[in-house]
Write an enzyme that holds these catalytic residues in place. Structure first.
Site, mmCIF file in Angstrom:
data_model
loop_
_atom_site.group_PDB
_atom_site.id
_atom_site.type_symbol
_atom_site.label_atom_id
_atom_site.label_comp_id
_atom_site.label_asym_id
_atom_site.label_seq_id
_atom_site.Cartn_x
_atom_site.Cartn_y
_atom_site.Cartn_z
ATOM 1 N N GLU A 91 0.497 -1.232 -0.459
ATOM 2 C CA GLU A 91 0.123 -0.565 0.073
ATOM 3 C C GLU A 91 0.619 1.141 -0.026
ATOM 4 O O GLU A 91 0.775 2.344 0.916
ATOM 5 C CB GLU A 91 -1.037 -0.107 1.125
ATOM 6 C CG GLU A 91 -2.105 -0.745 1.422
ATOM 7 C CD GLU A 91 -3.134 -1.641 2.254
ATOM 8 O OE1 GLU A 91 -3.101 0.409 3.094
ATOM 9 O OE2 GLU A 91 -4.131 -1.464 2.433
ATOM 10 N N GLU A 142 -5.464 -8.650 0.887
ATOM 11 C CA GLU A 142 -6.576 -8.121 2.343
ATOM 12 C C GLU A 142 -7.465 -7.731 1.422
ATOM 13 O O GLU A 142 -7.811 -7.432 0.156
ATOM 14 C CB GLU A 142 -5.488 -6.641 2.469
ATOM 15 C CG GLU A 142 -4.067 -7.057 3.560
ATOM 16 C CD GLU A 142 -3.946 -5.879 3.907
ATOM 17 O OE1 GLU A 142 -4.812 -4.809 4.386
ATOM 18 O OE2 GLU A 142 -2.784 -5.641 3.755
HETATM 19 C C1 FCB Z 1 -4.545 -2.339 5.373
HETATM 20 C C2 FCB Z 1 -3.165 -2.574 5.740
HETATM 21 C C3 FCB Z 1 -2.776 -3.691 6.830
HETATM 22 C C4 FCB Z 1 -4.191 -3.488 8.079
HETATM 23 C C5 FCB Z 1 -5.459 -2.944 7.263
HETATM 24 C C6 FCB Z 1 -6.694 -3.096 8.351
HETATM 25 O O1 FCB Z 1 -4.577 -0.562 5.090
HETATM 26 O O2 FCB Z 1 -2.336 -2.951 5.278
HETATM 27 O O3 FCB Z 1 -1.771 -3.696 7.876
HETATM 28 O O4 FCB Z 1 -3.972 -2.042 8.846
HETATM 29 O O5 FCB Z 1 -5.282 -2.337 6.107
#
Ligand code: FCB
Length: 448
Positions: free
Chosen positions: A170, A354
């Site tokens: 990110e 994620e």
């Molecule tokens: C993302 C991050 C991860 C976690 C999630 C909820 O932005 O990559 O580390 O904190 O959010």
């Protein structure tokens, strides 16, 4: 129900199911075995930056409990695990190796390989060594070359144990939250710094890719980007423009650089005068082809015009939200993936690296009933399945997160895990969502 449609490609064993964590969020042991301070240690120590004054200690004490945590992971029947390496654990100020830190990751990855899990390793999930921050951090162009040195060291040492390397997690968060609004370490708030930091992050990524490929040719190499859906609060041209600008800064800032080798011009309408210093060939380097793109998706934002060049959030009432206050909007994932496929002809295969949600989970009689998470994951799998039917090449899905952990500026209060962690005792309790995922994966195995 946490189950994709019965005729979905996700029922095939080739589709990877995993869970994700990150070093600073789970490891603890911030002073052990030669680990150096990171910008998050400094940020946590700054009053008012992290909720309840929480720090990277004890986190999940994973540095000591890694073996039983991996048992937990295999107990769920997952195919893969996404983790990150802590740069300050494996290299000293002079760029020399720290064997104790490297050994930790070697043991971990060896055990994962023995267990037959695919390993997705992120080099940078935000824990920059503090001594590099002292030299300007991501504002100093030299960091791209220090990052390539780090990539060189770890990919030599860990070659053969990694299925897929991701350079950065990110970059939007590192650049915008770290330098644009100060919500994350190192805590600066200046849009000019954010665009320059982003450029150096992406340059670091592009510079590291060939290094990873040379040292570990059998592994795949890519990057992980967060994406956000932005929709307009009303149908007025101004609000629609605001929603467009929201997605420009949230998505196109990174994806245009990677796949079109340019920054979107609209970005600098939003933040006039913030063009970063870009040298000849930088955009070529940044646009080096990828083997995969990792996508992190959580929510959408509804926005309206701020009356000038920008947007402001205009949150909807009466929508389902999570403990973070984020709207549950699964179709946003499908909408964005389909949009990217149309916009970027060179889009490589995608992994959802994620997706997940926070809830205020508590243990009662040894159980954690997290119904909302079960519905959340199920709904996102259905949206993802729909995107795949619309032609998007998606190869896997990782739940954020394996277990509750340090949620950055929200500390330990926000619980994203499929496994509950009692931080005082370090007892782990699989939540109902973990059990539901395990049931699905067992059923899939039996059908294979
Ligand atoms: C993302 C991050 C991860 C976690 C999630 C909820 O932005 O990559 O580390 O904190 O959010």
């Amino acid at each position: 129900m946490l189950v994709p449609p019965r005729d979905s490609a996700m029922w095939r064993k080739e589709f990877l199911f995993g869970s994700a964590t990150a070093s600073f969020q789970i490891e603890g042991a911030t002073h052990e075995d030669g680990r150096l301070p990171s910008i998050w240690d400094t940020f946590c120590a700054t009053p008012g930056k992290v909720l309840n004054g929480d720090t990277g200690e004890p986190a999940c004490d994973h540095y000591h409990r890694w073996a039983s945590d991996l048992d937990l992971l295999t107990g769920l029947g997952l195919d893969g695990y996404r983790l990150s390496l802590a740069w300050p654990r494996v290299m000293d100020e002079k760029g020399r190796r720290n064997d104790k830190g490297l050994d930790f990751y070697k043991r971990l990855l060896d055990r994962l390989c023995e267990k037959g899990l695919q390993t997705f390793v992120t080099l940078y999930h935000w824990d920059l060594p503090q001594h590099l921050e002292a030299r300007g951090g991501w504002l100093n162009r030299d960091i791209a070359y220090r990052f390539a040195d780090y990539a060189d060291l770890v990919s030599r040492e860990l070659a053969g144990k990694v299925t897929a390397w991701a350079t950065l997690n990110e970059p939007w968060c590192s650049a915008y939250l770290g330098y644009g609004n100060g919500h994350h370490a190192p805590g600066l708030s200046d849009p000019r710094c954010a665009t320059q930091a982003m450029h150096h992050l992406l340059l670091a990524h592009g510079t590291a890719l060939p290094v990873l490929r040379a040292n570990d040719p059998r592994a795949r190499a890519g990057i992980v980007a967060n994406i956000g859906r932005g929709t307009a609060a009303t149908n007025s041209p101004e609000d629609r423009r605001a929603a467009h600008l929201f997605e420009v800064q949230q998505n196109a800032w990174v994806l245009d650089a990677l796949f079109k080798k340019q920054y979107p011009a609209d970005l600098f309408e939003l933040w006039p005068g913030t063009e970063p210093l870009v040298l000849d060939h930088d955009m070529e380097t940044i646009g080096t082809p990828l083997d995969f793109l990792g996508i992190n998706y959580y929510t959408r934002s509804t926005v309206k015009s701020d009356g000038a060049h920008g947007f402001v959030e205009a949150p909807l009432a009466d929508v389902e939200r999570t403990q973070m206050g984020w709207e549950v909007y699964p179709d946003g994932l499908r909408q964005l993936l389909v949009q990217f496929k149309a916009s970027y002809p060179d889009l490589p295969p995608i992994y959802i690296t994620e997706n997940g949600m926070a809830s205020d989970d508590t243990v009662s009689h040894g159980e954690v009933v997290d119904e909302q998470r079960i519905r959340f994951i199920g709904a996102h799998l259905r949206a993802l399945d729909q995107a795949m039917r619309e032609g998007v090449d998606v190869r896997g899905y990782f739940v954020w997160s394996l277990m509750d952990n340090f949620e950055w500026s929200f500390g330990y209060e926000r619980r994203f895990g499929m496994v509950h962690v009692d931080y005082a005792t370090q007892v782990r309790t699989p939540k109902h969502s973990a059990l539901a995922l395990r049931r699905f994966l067992n059923e899939r195995r039996n059908c294979a």
